[in-house]
Structures are given as C-alpha cells and as structure tokens.
Design an enzyme around this catalytic site. Sequence first.
Site, PDB file in Angstrom:
ATOM      1  N   SER A 274       0.714  -1.188   0.061  1.00  0.00           N
ATOM      2  CA  SER A 274       0.052  -0.009  -0.001  1.00  0.00           C
ATOM      3  C   SER A 274       0.985   1.424   0.074  1.00  0.00           C
ATOM      4  O   SER A 274       0.489   2.326  -0.663  1.00  0.00           O
ATOM      5  CB  SER A 274      -1.120   0.043   0.971  1.00  0.00           C
ATOM      6  OG  SER A 274      -0.454   0.314   2.362  1.00  0.00           O
ATOM      7  N   ASN A 275       2.010   1.352   0.400  1.00  0.00           N
ATOM      8  CA  ASN A 275       2.927   2.513   0.460  1.00  0.00           C
ATOM      9  C   ASN A 275       3.546   2.575  -1.013  1.00  0.00           C
ATOM     10  O   ASN A 275       3.624   3.941  -1.493  1.00  0.00           O
ATOM     11  CB  ASN A 275       3.972   2.488   1.491  1.00  0.00           C
ATOM     12  CG  ASN A 275       3.650   2.990   2.940  1.00  0.00           C
ATOM     13  OD1 ASN A 275       3.329   3.837   3.164  1.00  0.00           O
ATOM     14  ND2 ASN A 275       3.351   1.889   3.820  1.00  0.00           N
TER      15      ASN A 275
ATOM     16  N   ARG B 143      23.145 -13.041   2.880  1.00  0.00           N
ATOM     17  CA  ARG B 143      22.635 -11.577   2.735  1.00  0.00           C
ATOM     18  C   ARG B 143      23.522 -10.694   1.851  1.00  0.00           C
ATOM     19  O   ARG B 143      22.785  -9.891   0.937  1.00  0.00           O
ATOM     20  CB  ARG B 143      22.537 -11.141   4.142  1.00  0.00           C
ATOM     21  CG  ARG B 143      21.770  -9.579   4.022  1.00  0.00           C
ATOM     22  CD  ARG B 143      21.640  -9.195   5.485  1.00  0.00           C
ATOM     23  NE  ARG B 143      20.989 -10.165   6.516  1.00  0.00           N
ATOM     24  CZ  ARG B 143      19.611  -9.942   6.456  1.00  0.00           C
ATOM     25  NH1 ARG B 143      18.826  -9.448   5.648  1.00  0.00           N
ATOM     26  NH2 ARG B 143      19.137 -10.777   7.481  1.00  0.00           N
TER      27      ARG B 143
ATOM     28  N   MET C 141      10.993  -6.207   4.384  1.00  0.00           N
ATOM     29  CA  MET C 141      11.085  -6.953   5.692  1.00  0.00           C
ATOM     30  C   MET C 141      12.521  -7.577   5.782  1.00  0.00           C
ATOM     31  O   MET C 141      12.757  -8.786   6.086  1.00  0.00           O
ATOM     32  CB  MET C 141      10.029  -7.662   6.078  1.00  0.00           C
ATOM     33  CG  MET C 141       8.636  -7.281   5.949  1.00  0.00           C
ATOM     34  SD  MET C 141       8.672  -5.696   7.320  1.00  0.00           S
ATOM     35  CE  MET C 141       7.060  -5.338   7.662  1.00  0.00           C
TER      36      MET C 141
ATOM     37  N   ASN D 133      13.454   4.408   4.199  1.00  0.00           N
ATOM     38  CA  ASN D 133      12.457   3.624   4.570  1.00  0.00           C
ATOM     39  C   ASN D 133      11.391   4.123   5.278  1.00  0.00           C
ATOM     40  O   ASN D 133      11.334   5.384   5.954  1.00  0.00           O
ATOM     41  CB  ASN D 133      13.272   2.485   5.618  1.00  0.00           C
ATOM     42  CG  ASN D 133      12.317   1.412   6.307  1.00  0.00           C
ATOM     43  OD1 ASN D 133      11.416   0.858   5.255  1.00  0.00           O
ATOM     44  ND2 ASN D 133      12.479   1.153   7.550  1.00  0.00           N
TER      45      ASN D 133
ATOM     46  N   HIS E  88       8.537   3.249   8.873  1.00  0.00           N
ATOM     47  CA  HIS E  88       8.384   2.387   9.891  1.00  0.00           C
ATOM     48  C   HIS E  88       7.313   2.887  10.477  1.00  0.00           C
ATOM     49  O   HIS E  88       6.973   4.149  10.862  1.00  0.00           O
ATOM     50  CB  HIS E  88       9.700   2.529  10.536  1.00  0.00           C
ATOM     51  CG  HIS E  88       9.517   1.442  11.610  1.00  0.00           C
ATOM     52  ND1 HIS E  88       9.856   0.095  11.450  1.00  0.00           N
ATOM     53  CD2 HIS E  88       9.463   1.705  13.157  1.00  0.00           C
ATOM     54  CE1 HIS E  88       9.743  -0.423  12.677  1.00  0.00           C
ATOM     55  NE2 HIS E  88       9.308   0.565  13.600  1.00  0.00           N
TER      56      HIS E  88
ATOM     57  N   GLU F 190       0.952   7.037   7.094  1.00  0.00           N
ATOM     58  CA  GLU F 190       2.243   6.680   6.101  1.00  0.00           C
ATOM     59  C   GLU F 190       2.028   7.029   4.765  1.00  0.00           C
ATOM     60  O   GLU F 190       2.983   7.329   4.152  1.00  0.00           O
ATOM     61  CB  GLU F 190       2.225   5.218   6.302  1.00  0.00           C
ATOM     62  CG  GLU F 190       2.695   4.693   7.737  1.00  0.00           C
ATOM     63  CD  GLU F 190       3.025   3.183   7.655  1.00  0.00           C
ATOM     64  OE1 GLU F 190       3.522   2.668   6.733  1.00  0.00           O
ATOM     65  OE2 GLU F 190       2.548   2.493   8.479  1.00  0.00           O
TER      66      GLU F 190
HETATM   67  C1  GAR Z   1       4.014  -0.583   6.650  1.00  0.00           C
HETATM   68  O1  GAR Z   1       3.076  -0.178   7.923  1.00  0.00           O
HETATM   69  C2  GAR Z   1       5.153  -0.340   6.952  1.00  0.00           C
HETATM   70  O2  GAR Z   1       5.504   0.909   7.751  1.00  0.00           O
HETATM   71  C3  GAR Z   1       5.792  -1.445   7.650  1.00  0.00           C
HETATM   72  O3  GAR Z   1       5.081  -2.485   7.063  1.00  0.00           O
HETATM   73  C4  GAR Z   1       3.908  -1.897   6.703  1.00  0.00           C
HETATM   74  C5  GAR Z   1       3.966  -2.265   4.794  1.00  0.00           C
HETATM   75  O4  GAR Z   1       2.754  -2.258   4.478  1.00  0.00           O
HETATM   76  N1  GAR Z   1       7.362  -1.395   7.794  1.00  0.00           N
HETATM   77  C6  GAR Z   1       7.955  -1.865   8.730  1.00  0.00           C
HETATM   78  O5  GAR Z   1       7.404  -2.462   9.755  1.00  0.00           O
HETATM   79  C7  GAR Z   1       9.390  -1.984   8.174  1.00  0.00           C
HETATM   80  N2  GAR Z   1      10.064  -2.090   9.640  1.00  0.00           N
HETATM   81  P1  GAR Z   1       2.476  -1.982   2.841  1.00  0.00           P
HETATM   82  O6  GAR Z   1       2.969  -3.165   2.282  1.00  0.00           O
HETATM   83  O7  GAR Z   1       1.063  -1.747   2.612  1.00  0.00           O
HETATM   84  O8  GAR Z   1       3.165  -0.792   2.550  1.00  0.00           O
END
Ligand code: GAR
Length: 213
Positions: A16-17, A67, A92, A109, A111, A176
């Site tokens: 979604s981001n 990695r 992730m 990033n 968070h 976000e």
């Molecule tokens: C979001 O809430 C982002 O902030 C979080 O994962 C979600 C992804 O949602 N990220 C973390 O926790 C990174 N440490 P999305 O796939 O719908 O954008």
Amino acid sequence: MDPTPRIAVLLSGRGSNMEAIARAIQAKRLNARIVAVISNRAEAAGLEIARELGLPAHAMPVRGRAREEYDAALASFLREAGAEWVCLAGYMRLVSRPLLEAFPRRIVNIHPSLLPAFPGLEAQRQALEYGVRYSGCTVHLVDATLDGGPIVAQAVVPVLDADDEAELSRRILEQEHRLYPEALTMLLSGDYELQGRRIKGKKPKPDMAVKPS
Ligand code: GAR
C-alpha cells in the site's frame, strides 16, 4: 536526458505504501518515476498492484543466498534499471553493505512507529503493549542499523483507549500514505541538509510546525 528522479521500490507484502507513492506521482504531487518494483517474495500482493499500475514489477527470491550476495545482485539489478533512489516500503529484510554502498544515503524506509521507539517487527503491537499515548510513523534514511538511520519526517498518531493492533495500524497507515510521498518530495528535490544525524528541510513544513512560545 529526462531529469525526473528515478526511484525503485522494494517491498515484501501488501504494497500500500508503494501504491501511495505511485498515486502521488500520478497526481503530480511527487516528481519522480518508478523504474522498478521489486519483492523478495514472489507472492507479494504489492507486485500485482504494481503490474496493475503499469509499473515494471519483479520478484527476486532469496533462494538461500547469503545476505551480502543477495544484496549485491539486487544492487546490480537496481543500477541496471537506472534507479537513483531506493524506497523500502514494507521490505522486511535488513539491508547490507553492497546495497548501502551502491546507494549511499539514498535508501529510504518507512516504519510504523515514532523511532527510535519500537524498531523491528510489529511496531504497532509494541506501542500498545508499552502503553504509549502517542505513536505514529517515521521516514528515515537507511544505514546498517535496524530502523536506525537519520530521520527525514515523522507523523504523530494518538493511541486511543479503544485501539487494538488492527485499528492503530490502520490509522498509522493512513499517515504513512501521506508522509512517505511528502518526505520523498523533499529528499528528491535535494531541498535539505544533513548535519550529523539531523536532516533539515530548506522549506518550512507547516503541518508539523510547533508554534514557539
Ligand atoms: C507498513 O506499515 C510499513 O510501515 C511497515 O510495514 C507495513 C507495510 O505495508 N514496515 C515496517 O514495519 C518496516 N520495519 P504496505 O506493504 O501496505 O506498504
């Protein structure tokens, strides 16, 4: 050559981001072009969304690689795609040296907490369990630490008594989607200075301003 900043988005899940960034570009709120959307998980819903938006979407499974080996391959792919900035959007995985060195201070990033509180997984659950009254989200530059690089922008979300993890996550996610494109606008335009850990925008941010007393 087209001067529009070229970005790649890395994701692992819902996307979604990534979609919020793509929509901000479509709406001309963000001057950028997405040259690649990449996921370490082939089944990530975000890849499907990217394809529907007409964006070049690629799965790059880890397949047991170490990695640094994986990140070196990712860095080559991103360079080939012409990316100048790398936006992590629900990606992730920890980012290691080959990728950090390929894009110094150009990996961003988001968070779902007010860092440095609650880094790592399930930040919203951590906030509820700790009992904070305010949480939110943070856009930051990525370094070798977990969610620890210089902070670009933050948005505050109050924690309400009735909140559970899903409801708090939903309200943070709304912020976000607003904050990430806004922070990228500043970064990609170069209108900021990095002094130590502090990133100072050259233009005022009225929505976050606290009136001096
Ligand atoms: C979001 O809430 C982002 O902030 C979080 O994962 C979600 C992804 O949602 N990220 C973390 O926790 C990174 N440490 P999305 O796939 O719908 O954008």
